[in-house]
Motif scaffolding. Structure first.
Motif, PDB file in Angstrom:
ATOM      1  N   ASP A  62      26.983  18.852   4.858  1.00 13.71           N
ATOM      2  CA  ASP A  62      28.054  18.485   5.792  1.00 13.71           C
ATOM      3  C   ASP A  62      28.037  16.500   6.001  1.00 13.71           C
ATOM      4  N   ILE A  63      26.467  16.833   5.998  1.00 16.99           N
ATOM      5  CA  ILE A  63      26.778  14.927   5.701  1.00 16.99           C
ATOM      6  C   ILE A  63      26.797  13.919   4.890  1.00 16.99           C
ATOM      7  N   LEU A  64      27.020  14.857   3.416  1.00 18.79           N
ATOM      8  CA  LEU A  64      27.025  14.137   2.151  1.00 18.79           C
ATOM      9  C   LEU A  64      28.000  13.949   2.036  1.00 18.79           C
ATOM     10  N   SER A  65      28.720  14.813   2.423  1.00 20.56           N
ATOM     11  CA  SER A  65      30.165  15.272   1.978  1.00 20.56           C
ATOM     12  C   SER A  65      30.919  15.655   2.671  1.00 20.56           C
ATOM     13  N   GLY A  96       1.013  -0.923   0.046  1.00 20.29           N
ATOM     14  CA  GLY A  96       0.259   0.139  -0.382  1.00 20.29           C
ATOM     15  C   GLY A  96       1.008   1.661   0.213  1.00 20.29           C
ATOM     16  N   PHE A  97       0.313   2.836   0.900  1.00 16.11           N
ATOM     17  CA  PHE A  97       1.011   3.710   0.638  1.00 16.11           C
ATOM     18  C   PHE A  97       1.920   4.343   1.503  1.00 16.11           C
ATOM     19  N   VAL A  98       2.805   4.525   1.552  1.00 14.77           N
ATOM     20  CA  VAL A  98       3.505   5.394   2.581  1.00 14.77           C
ATOM     21  C   VAL A  98       3.191   6.269   1.971  1.00 14.77           C
ATOM     22  N   THR A  99       3.232   7.934   2.844  1.00 13.07           N
ATOM     23  CA  THR A  99       3.983   8.971   2.764  1.00 13.07           C
ATOM     24  C   THR A  99       5.162   9.354   2.985  1.00 13.07           C
ATOM     25  N   LEU A 100       6.206  10.064   1.775  1.00  9.12           N
ATOM     26  CA  LEU A 100       7.259  10.384   2.936  1.00  9.12           C
ATOM     27  C   LEU A 100       7.155  11.570   3.236  1.00  9.12           C
ATOM     28  N   LYS A 101       8.175  12.754   4.291  1.00 12.22           N
ATOM     29  CA  LYS A 101       8.406  13.805   4.386  1.00 12.22           C
ATOM     30  C   LYS A 101       9.894  13.931   3.889  1.00 12.22           C
ATOM     31  N   LYS A 102       9.684  15.929   4.114  1.00  7.99           N
ATOM     32  CA  LYS A 102      11.189  16.153   3.215  1.00  7.99           C
ATOM     33  C   LYS A 102      12.448  16.059   4.354  1.00  7.99           C
ATOM     34  N   VAL A 103      13.489  15.933   4.190  1.00  4.00           N
ATOM     35  CA  VAL A 103      14.724  15.774   4.958  1.00  4.00           C
ATOM     36  C   VAL A 103      15.469  16.897   4.415  1.00  4.00           C
ATOM     37  N   GLY A 104      15.466  17.465   2.999  1.00  7.73           N
ATOM     38  CA  GLY A 104      16.167  19.383   2.879  1.00  7.73           C
ATOM     39  C   GLY A 104      16.511  18.986   1.434  1.00  7.73           C
ATOM     40  N   ARG A 105      16.342  19.947   1.069  1.00  8.80           N
ATOM     41  CA  ARG A 105      17.599  20.127  -0.592  1.00  8.80           C
ATOM     42  C   ARG A 105      18.913  19.130   0.130  1.00  8.80           C
ATOM     43  N   MET A 106      19.226  18.997  -1.486  1.00  7.92           N
ATOM     44  CA  MET A 106      20.527  18.131  -1.683  1.00  7.92           C
ATOM     45  C   MET A 106      21.835  19.360  -0.940  1.00  7.92           C
ATOM     46  N   SER A 107      21.725  20.721  -1.008  1.00  2.91           N
ATOM     47  CA  SER A 107      22.882  21.663  -1.075  1.00  2.91           C
ATOM     48  C   SER A 107      22.572  22.303   0.602  1.00  2.91           C
ATOM     49  N   SER A 108      21.572  21.588   1.219  1.00  2.00           N
ATOM     50  CA  SER A 108      21.529  22.261   2.526  1.00  2.00           C
ATOM     51  C   SER A 108      22.267  21.225   3.051  1.00  2.00           C
ATOM     52  N   LEU A 109      22.930  19.984   2.470  1.00  2.00           N
ATOM     53  CA  LEU A 109      23.358  18.411   3.611  1.00  2.00           C
ATOM     54  C   LEU A 109      24.527  18.036   3.865  1.00  2.00           C
ATOM     55  N   TYR A 120      26.553  10.934  -8.267  1.00  2.00           N
ATOM     56  CA  TYR A 120      26.696  12.489  -8.612  1.00  2.00           C
ATOM     57  C   TYR A 120      27.580  12.823  -7.913  1.00  2.00           C
ATOM     58  N   MET A 121      27.170  14.223  -8.105  1.00  2.00           N
ATOM     59  CA  MET A 121      28.428  15.561  -7.617  1.00  2.00           C
ATOM     60  C   MET A 121      27.630  16.848  -7.894  1.00  2.00           C
ATOM     61  N   LEU A 122      28.355  17.515  -6.852  1.00  2.00           N
ATOM     62  CA  LEU A 122      27.902  19.410  -6.648  1.00  2.00           C
ATOM     63  C   LEU A 122      29.584  19.712  -7.478  1.00  2.00           C
ATOM     64  N   TYR A 174      32.437  18.813  -5.167  1.00  2.00           N
ATOM     65  CA  TYR A 174      31.763  18.125  -3.927  1.00  2.00           C
ATOM     66  C   TYR A 174      31.775  16.653  -4.136  1.00  2.00           C
ATOM     67  N   SER A 175      31.958  15.542  -3.641  1.00  2.00           N
ATOM     68  CA  SER A 175      32.474  14.253  -3.891  1.00  2.00           C
ATOM     69  C   SER A 175      30.992  13.804  -2.928  1.00  2.00           C
ATOM     70  N   LEU A 176      30.002  13.273  -4.223  1.00  2.00           N
ATOM     71  CA  LEU A 176      29.041  12.865  -2.636  1.00  2.00           C
ATOM     72  C   LEU A 176      28.615  11.283  -1.838  1.00  2.00           C
ATOM     73  N   ASP A 177      29.054  11.196  -0.968  1.00  2.00           N
ATOM     74  CA  ASP A 177      29.311  10.371  -0.022  1.00  2.00           C
ATOM     75  C   ASP A 177      27.711   9.663  -0.359  1.00  2.00           C
ATOM     76  N   ILE A 178      26.477   9.440  -0.732  1.00  2.00           N
ATOM     77  CA  ILE A 178      24.788   9.253  -0.472  1.00  2.00           C
ATOM     78  C   ILE A 178      25.405   8.071  -0.011  1.00  2.00           C
ATOM     79  N   ASP A 179      25.316   6.994  -1.042  1.00  2.00           N
ATOM     80  CA  ASP A 179      25.301   5.420  -0.825  1.00  2.00           C
ATOM     81  C   ASP A 179      25.527   4.685   0.640  1.00  2.00           C
ATOM     82  N   GLU A 180      27.053   5.498   0.780  1.00  2.00           N
ATOM     83  CA  GLU A 180      27.878   4.802   1.889  1.00  2.00           C
ATOM     84  C   GLU A 180      26.934   5.801   3.138  1.00  2.00           C
TER      85      GLU A 180
END
Length: 636
Positions: A390-393, A375-388, A415-417, A512-518
């Motif tokens: 410190d976590i992603l890179s 069935g359905f699952v409702t998601l919430k926003k975490v934030g824009r990539m550009s504001s994250l 991805y890279m920024l 920025y090299s993005l470590d998204i999967d890790e």
């Protein structure tokens, strides 16, 4: 040219009388009988009826299920590729564990009663990222792939010195189930036509696999491909599909291999999809009819694909003829076994044909795996990539006056920024231009966090932006998969040539090299510490934005299919595992396959979505009990 006569056909059909043997558990011999135009196994005529399956596109949990279904269809062999980049993602770092456990797969095939036709590359095509070649080869900008370039050969030799000793114990002559081994793959379709390269590989395979192993080549059904892809000492086979005259194709094989068995190494039982295509389908009656025709001639046949599986993560390849065309996440291939491994009408038709030529194992076909519509699952926003970042890179950006590619950054996938500042006031809309088509492959452009639009390889080379001097310009670049076939496999990713803002060349980049999967695999963003007070659907963000949600446990962990209706384009992770890309607006694929083993029946299941353009208004996703791969193509 050989004329196919009745004695020839009768001689080869005798092979069918001995095909009910199980995979060998003792040492034996497998060879080519050039006098009688057939294979010999333990001195007796042998004909294989095989299907291609890719262990790297199927969760390890399901390998045995898929192999058993192939065996119960009546196949006596499977054909497999080995993708170099799947096992050596970084130079000198080898991984043969888990879903990469090649020897476990060979063992399961042996236990099931299936022989193996091995295609270890080093290049495999397979609609796989860069045709199986590791992207780190491109750190050398002058490298000539698939040639006698010393730098390329050094990497190949090092890899095969690891791989081939692993497979040697599985050769039939050593007591295993590998009957024959392909050297390179469809080399005649590559522009170099370098016979010294094939000779080098031939010698290398002989050193590691011995003088008695049957080595072969496979090439397309043209004189040029067969001429450039064949070499004395390597048995030449051919591939073709249902749009081909069987006798004419085998006549072409005979021109390059006058005696020996007829072999179609890739009989196309289906076909692949690109984003924006119609879903490919190959008529079941044509597949069954041509299979019967080839088997009646005594030919050895491998059906490509018998099950396609899934391009999880970033592993899809791409074609580039007149333009860049990435392959979709599903590799269903309209194959006899579906993406989820379910028997189809095509499989039943193939089984009926095989019954006419060999004894098919008795007993029921294993059923489809259990599916569930959660069935359905409702998601919430975490934030824009550009504001994250410190976590992603966490390592921060590198500073460079000029642009750098993914390969130069050693960030080969995902991805890279790229960040810089607007050099002047833009009172009017001003074009951000990639004049040399240097966006590989899609770029999402924002100014001070406000999404401006996108650039896309070969199709959209400019986007208008506005802003003040000194405003922050962010460009998130997505690698959509490297070219896997043809002359353009040297496919560098990122911003590979300068960008212009109006008449100004942009410089002074933070990259920025993005470590998204890790980061997601470690538990983010569900691990806490985020302010998720925004209501679903409020304050709509455009551009790259992360979303999160939870599929609550229901006491079972069955296969399911995730649909993102109303979403635009992005990536999905379930419990830290990258399911792959979605792009429902472009199509044809509308659902992502979610294997049951990824889910928990007793713990919450974490869902993370990176939406690159615009999410659905209600931010919901839907788990269904069936796939949807066949929507009308179109739209961006």
């Amino acid at each position: 040219m050989m004329k196919i006569t009745l004695p020839f056909v009768t001689n080869l059909i005798c092979a069918c009388l001995v095909m009910c043997e199980n995979a060998a558990s003792e040492s034996g011999t497998f060879s080519i009988d050039y006098k009688n135009d057939c294979f010999l196994k333990d001195g007796r005529p042998f004909q294989y009826i095989s299907g291609s399956i890719h262990y790297f596109r199927i969760p390890r949990f399901y390998w045995k299920d898929r192999l058993l279904k192939m065996y119960m269809t009546g196949l006596n062999a499977v054909q497999i590729y080995v993708p170099w980049n799947f096992h050596e993602a970084m130079p000198g770092v080898y991984n043969f564990s888990g879903d990469r456990d090649l020897e476990h797969f060979l063992d399961l095939a042996n236990q099931t009663g299936l022989y193996v036709i091995l295609r270890p590359g080093p290049y495999i095509c397979a609609e796989w990222e860069m045709g199986g070649l590791p992207a780190w080869l491109l750190q050398n900008p002058d490298i000539m792939l698939r040639s006698t370039d010393p730098d390329y050969l050094q990497a190949v030799d090092s890899w095969l010195a690891v791989l081939l000793p692993k497979v040697r114990p599985w050769l039939y002559s050593e007591g295993g189930n590998i009957l024959s081994v392909q050297v390179e793959n469809e080399y005649g379709s590559y522009f170099t036509c370098d016979y010294n390269y094939l000779r080098h590989l031939h010698n290398l395979f002989r050193v590691f696999l011995g003088e008695d192993t049957v080595l072969f080549t496979t090439d397309g059904n043209t004189d040029k491909e067969m001429a450039c892809g064949t070499l004395q000492g390597l048995y030449a086979t051919i591939d073709f599909g249902t749009d081909t005259n069987v006798s004419a194709a085998f006549d072409r094989q005979r021109r390059f291999e006058p005696r020996g068995p007829l072999v179609n190494s890739e009989f196309y039982a289906g076909w692949l999809d690109h984003w924006g295509d119609q879903h490919a389908q190959v008529d079941t009656n044509k597949v069954a009819g041509m299979l019967e025709e080839m088997l009646s001639m005594g030919a050895n046949v491998n059906m490509y694909m018998f099950e396609g599986g899934t391009n999880f993560g970033y592993w899809n390849g791409a074609d580039h003829d007149t333009r860049y065309r990435p392959v979709v996440t599903s590799y269903d291939y309209d194959a006899p076994l579906s993406e989820a491994g379910d028997p189809t009408d095509k499989l039943l038709a193939i089984k009926d044909i095989i019954k006419r030529f060999r004894a098919v194992p008795e007993g029921p076909m294993p059923p489809p795996t259990a599916k569930f519509a959660y069935g359905f699952v409702t998601l919430k926003k975490v934030g824009r990539m550009s504001s994250l970042l410190d976590i992603l890179s966490p390592q921060g950006p590198i500073l460079s006056p000029n642009l750098k590619t993914f390969e130069e950054m050693k960030r080969y996938y995902g991805y890279m920024l790229y960040r810089t500042k607007l050099p002047k006031m833009l009172h009017d809309k001003t074009p951000l231009i990639s004049p040399l088509n240097g966006v590989h492959d899609r770029a999402y452009v924002s100014v001070n966090g406000v999404y401006q639009g996108l650039l896309e390889r070969d199709t959209t080379l400019a986007v208008n932006v506005t802003g003040q001097q000194g405003d922050q310009l962010d460009i998130v670049v997505e690698n959509m998969g490297r070219v896997n076939f043809g002359s353009k496999i040297n496919d560098y990713k990122g911003l590979v040539s300068s960008l212009f803002l109006g008449s100004d060349v942009l410089t002074d980049w933070q990259i920025y090299s993005l470590d998204i999967d890790e980061v997601i695999a470690s538990g983010w963003p569900h691990s806490g510490g985020l302010d998720l007070s925004l209501e679903p659907g409020s304050e709509a963000f455009d551009g790259p934005v992360f979303y999160m949600g939870t599929l609550e446990p229901m006491g079972l962990a069955w296969d399911t299919f995730l649909k993102l209706r109303g979403w635009t384009k992005g990536h999905v992770w379930i419990n830290g595992v990258n399911l792959g890309r979605y792009w429902p607006q472009r199509g044809p694929q509308q659902t992502l396959f979610v294997p049951g083993p990824l889910l928990s029946g007793s713990q919450p299941n974490n869902i993370t979505v990176l939406e690159l353009e615009r999410a659905s208004a209600d931010a919901r996703v839907l788990f269904m009990d069936r796939a949807q791969l066949n929507s009308a193509a179109g739209g961006s």
